[in-house]
Design an enzyme around this catalytic site. Structure first.
Site, short mmCIF file in Angstrom:
data_model
loop_
_atom_site.label_atom_id
_atom_site.label_comp_id
_atom_site.label_asym_id
_atom_site.label_seq_id
_atom_site.Cartn_x
_atom_site.Cartn_y
_atom_site.Cartn_z
N HIS A 142 -3.94 7.06 1.05
CA HIS A 142 -4.10 5.56 0.40
C HIS A 142 -5.55 5.25 0.81
O HIS A 142 -6.06 5.58 1.79
CB HIS A 142 -3.22 4.79 1.04
CG HIS A 142 -3.62 3.36 0.79
ND1 HIS A 142 -3.61 2.88 -0.41
CD2 HIS A 142 -3.58 2.33 1.61
CE1 HIS A 142 -3.91 1.59 -0.34
NE2 HIS A 142 -4.11 1.20 1.02
N ASN A 156 -9.92 -0.71 -2.66
CA ASN A 156 -8.42 -0.56 -2.09
C ASN A 156 -7.67 -1.11 -3.34
O ASN A 156 -7.65 -2.27 -3.60
CB ASN A 156 -8.32 -1.25 -0.92
CG ASN A 156 -6.78 -1.38 -0.35
OD1 ASN A 156 -5.97 -0.71 -1.28
ND2 ASN A 156 -6.49 -1.40 0.83
N CYS A 186 0.91 -1.26 -0.10
CA CYS A 186 0.03 0.11 -0.09
C CYS A 186 0.74 1.22 -0.06
O CYS A 186 0.47 2.22 -0.51
CB CYS A 186 -0.84 -0.15 1.32
SG CYS A 186 -1.99 -1.44 1.37
#
Ligand code: UT7
Length: 352
Positions: A279, A309, A116
C-alpha cells in the site's frame, strides 16, 4: 480445485495534476518537506461535482472488464472498498452497479470500510466466495476521492499533503488452472482506533480526543442533534485526523510481520517474491519494508511519487500500472500488503 485469479486489472486517475508547490499556495508547507518525509511529488485531484469515487471506480472497472474479456452483465458480485464514498449511505457498490447498467440480474453489492487495507480485505473476501463456488466473476474495486474532504490549510497540512484521488479495479474469476490467489491473511487491532480517523458525522457524536462540552452537545434529554454540530465543523472534526508518527511506527512493524507470516503459510520466503506491491502510504515505509525483508529494488513497486496515498485504490492502481509495464508476468509470485486505519492490515499472495 477452484482458485480465484485476477483475470483483468485496470485503473483510473483524474487528469488534474496537483504539485507540492500548488499545495504550498494554500498552507505552510513545501515541496522539500513533502518529498523528504513522504516521497510524494504530485497527486491527482478529481474534478469537483463532475467526478466522484463511484465515477472513478466505474472508469477503472471498464478497463478491468475489458482486459478480463467479459461484459458487465457477466459480473455476479461487486465488492467496493472506499473511505470516501459518494454518500454516507447507500454505499458505492450499488452506485457502481447502476453505472455499469447491471440492473436486470440484481446481483449483490458489498461495501468494505477498511480504509488503506480495504482492497486487500475485499480481495480476500472475493477469494472465499470464488473458492466456495458461490460466484464466478467478482468485480473488486478500490476508489477514493479524498480531495473533496481534506482540509487545505496549515491546520490540516499533516494529512492533506499525503492523499490523492484515483481508482483501481480487478475482475476476480474462478479458475481450475494452477494459478490465482494462494493465500491471504487479515488482521486488526482496535486498541487505538481513533489514531487515524474521521469522527464526524457519527453516532458517537464525533468526539473522542476532546472535551465533549466544547463541541456544542445539546442537553442529553433532547432527541438527536449530535451527529454533527457547528462546533465540530468549526474544529474540523469532519476532516481526517492522524497521529502520523504513531501510525508510521506501527506500520513498519506490521507490514513485514504479515508478509513473512503469509509467505510462511505456503512455504515461501521473501526471496520467492517476484513483485511486492505495498500500500502506497509513504515511500519511507515501503523502503523500510524492503530493507527488513531484504528485497532488491526490482522486487518492490512504488508509484507514490505520482499519486500520493490513494488509500483503498493504491494497491489496485499500482498492480494495474505494474502489469502495464510488464512487471507482472505469467507464473510470477505477487505479494500485496496493506496497513492502515483501524488498525487493520493484511497480505495476499498471488501466483499470476
Ligand atoms: O495510509 C494509511 C496509513 N498512514 C500512514 O501510514 C502514514 C504514516 N505517517 C507518515 O507517513 C508520517 O508520519 C507523516 C508523513 C504523516 C508525517 O511525517 P513525520 O516525519 O512523522 O512528521 P511529524 O508529523 O512528526 O511532523 C514533523 C514536523 C512538525 O513540526 P514541529 O512540531 O517539529 O515543529 C509538523 O508540524 O513537521 C510539521 N509538519 C509539516 N511541515 C510542513 C507536518 N505536516 C507538515 C507539512 N509541511 N505538510
Amino acid at each position: 480445485m477452484i482458485r480465484a485469479k485476477i483475470a483483468g486489472i485496470g485503473h483510473y486517475v483524474p487528469n488534474n495534476v496537483v504539485s507540492n508547490d500548488d499545495l504550498s499556495k494554500h498552507m505552510e508547507t513545501s515541496d522539500e518537506w513533502i518529498q523528504e518525509r513522504t516521497g510524494i511529488k504530485e497527486r491527482r485531484f478529481g474534478t469537483k461535482h463532475e467526478e466522484s469515487t463511484t465515477t472513478m471506480g466505474y472508469e477503472a472497472s471498464k478497463v478491468a472488464l475489458e482486459r478480463a474479456g467479459i461484459t458487465a452483465e457477466e459480473v455476479d458480485f461487486i465488492i467496493f472498498a472506499t473511505l470516501s464514498p459518494d454518500y454516507y449511505f447507500p454505499g458505492c457498490g450499488v452506485l457502481l452497479q447502476r453505472a455499469l447498467g447491471i440492473t436486470k440480474t440484481e446481483i449483490g453489492a458489498l461495501d468494505v470500510r477498511n480504509q488503506c487495507s480495504g482492497f486487500v480485505y475485499a480481495l480476500s473476501v472475493a477469494d472465499q466466495y470464488i473458492r466456495s463456488g458461490m460466484y464466478k466473476n467478482i468485480l473488486v474495486v478500490g476508489a477514493e476521492m479524498h480531495s473533496m474532504g481534506l482540509e487545505f490549510t496549515t491546520r490540516g497540512r499533516g494529512v492533506s499533503v499525503i492523499f490523492g484521488d484515483g481508482a483501481g479495479a480487478a475482475v476476480v474469476q474462478a479458475t481450475e488452472e494452477d494459478k490465482g490467489i494462494l493465500v491471504s491473511e487479515l488482521h486488526s487491532d482496535g486498541t487505538n482506533a481513533e489514531i487515524l480517523s474521521l469522527l464526524s458525522p457519527g453516532s458517537h457524536g464525533g468526539v473522542h480526543h476532546d472535551d465533549k462540552e466544547q463541541f456544542g452537545f445539546p442537553d442529553k434529554s433532547t432527541l438527536g442533534g449530535t451527529f454533527i454540530t457547528d462546533k465540530m465543523l468549526e474544529n474540523g472534526h469532519h476532516f481526517p485526523y492522524m497521529d502520523g508518527k504513531s501510525v508510521f511506527k506501527k506500520a513498519v512493524v506490521k507490514f513485514p510481520e504479515v508478509i513473512k507470516s503469509t509467505l510462511d503459510k505456503i512455504g515461501k520466503t521473501a526471496e520467492d517474491i517476484d513483485l511486492l506491491i505495498p500500500h502506497q502510504a509513504n515511500l519511507r515505509i515501503s523502503q523500510f519494508i524492503q530493507k527488513v525483508l531484504g528485497l532488491k529494488d526490482e522486487q518492490v513497486f512504488n508509484n507514490i511519487h505520482k499519486y500520493g496515498n490513494t488509500t483503498a485504490a493504491s494497491i489496485p492502481i499500482a498492480l494495474s500500472e505494474a502489469w502495464e509495464e510488464g512487471k507482472v508476468k505469467e507464473g510470477d509470485t505477487i505479494c500485496l500488503a496493506a496497513f492502515g486505519s483501524g488498525f487493520t492490515w493484511g497480505s495476499v499472495i498471488i501466483k499470476w
